[in-house]
Scaffold this motif. Structure first.
Motif, short mmCIF file in Angstrom:
data_model
loop_
_atom_site.label_atom_id
_atom_site.label_comp_id
_atom_site.label_asym_id
_atom_site.label_seq_id
_atom_site.Cartn_x
_atom_site.Cartn_y
_atom_site.Cartn_z
N GLU A 76 18.46 -19.36 -45.89
CA GLU A 76 18.14 -20.62 -45.24
C GLU A 76 17.64 -21.65 -46.25
O GLU A 76 18.02 -22.82 -46.20
N VAL A 77 16.80 -21.21 -47.17
CA VAL A 77 16.30 -22.11 -48.21
C VAL A 77 17.47 -22.60 -49.06
O VAL A 77 17.58 -23.79 -49.36
N ILE A 81 19.01 -26.45 -49.84
CA ILE A 81 19.15 -27.01 -51.18
C ILE A 81 20.59 -27.34 -51.51
O ILE A 81 20.92 -28.43 -51.96
N TYR A 82 21.47 -26.36 -51.30
CA TYR A 82 22.85 -26.48 -51.76
C TYR A 82 23.82 -26.93 -50.68
O TYR A 82 24.97 -27.22 -50.97
N ASP A 84 25.97 -25.75 -48.36
CA ASP A 84 26.73 -24.67 -47.74
C ASP A 84 26.75 -23.45 -48.66
O ASP A 84 26.40 -23.53 -49.82
N GLU A 85 27.15 -22.35 -48.12
CA GLU A 85 27.08 -21.08 -48.85
C GLU A 85 28.03 -21.03 -50.02
O GLU A 85 27.81 -20.30 -50.97
N SER A 86 29.11 -21.81 -50.00
CA SER A 86 30.10 -21.73 -51.07
C SER A 86 29.59 -22.25 -52.40
O SER A 86 30.12 -21.90 -53.45
N SER A 87 28.55 -23.09 -52.39
CA SER A 87 28.06 -23.66 -53.64
C SER A 87 26.79 -23.00 -54.14
O SER A 87 26.18 -23.46 -55.08
N GLN A 88 26.37 -21.91 -53.52
CA GLN A 88 25.17 -21.22 -53.95
C GLN A 88 25.41 -20.52 -55.29
O GLN A 88 26.51 -20.05 -55.55
N PRO A 89 24.38 -20.45 -56.14
CA PRO A 89 24.57 -19.91 -57.47
C PRO A 89 24.76 -18.40 -57.53
O PRO A 89 25.12 -17.86 -58.54
N TYR A 90 24.48 -17.66 -56.45
CA TYR A 90 24.64 -16.21 -56.46
C TYR A 90 25.28 -15.72 -55.20
O TYR A 90 25.48 -16.40 -54.27
#
Length: 90
Positions: A76-77, A81-82, A84-90
């Motif tokens: 959720e955090v 920040i990002y 959507d989930e596709s741009s998360q760093p991990y």
């Protein structure tokens, strides 16, 4: 009479910036003073955002060491920040 701007949260800083802009548009404040106040507000806003990022990084570290947030909370955090989930760093 001296007036104060509340600059403790990002919302207060943004509200203060709006107030400064309105005062400038209504000729209630000199452009030079409005520029100085805007500079200060932006510096405070940057500092508040940095503090938020440090807190988030600290939570991630606590999670990675088994002391922090649950996976769903961390996701959720990250979504905040990002986006959507596709741009998360991990």
């Amino acid at each position: 009479m001296a007036k104060r701007l509340n600059l403790k949260t990002t919302q207060e800083v943004r509200r203060s910036l709006t107030r400064i802009a309105n005062m400038l548009l209504n000729d209630e404040i000199e452009p030079k003073k409005a520029n100085a106040l805007t500079f200060v507000c932006n510096a405070v806003l940057g500092s508040l955002k940095a503090d938020e990022q440090i807190a988030i990084s600290s939570e991630r570290l606590r999670y990675q060491t088994g002391e922090g947030m649950e996976t769903e909370d961390l996701n959720e955090v990250d979504d905040l920040i990002y986006g959507d989930e596709s741009s998360q760093p991990y």
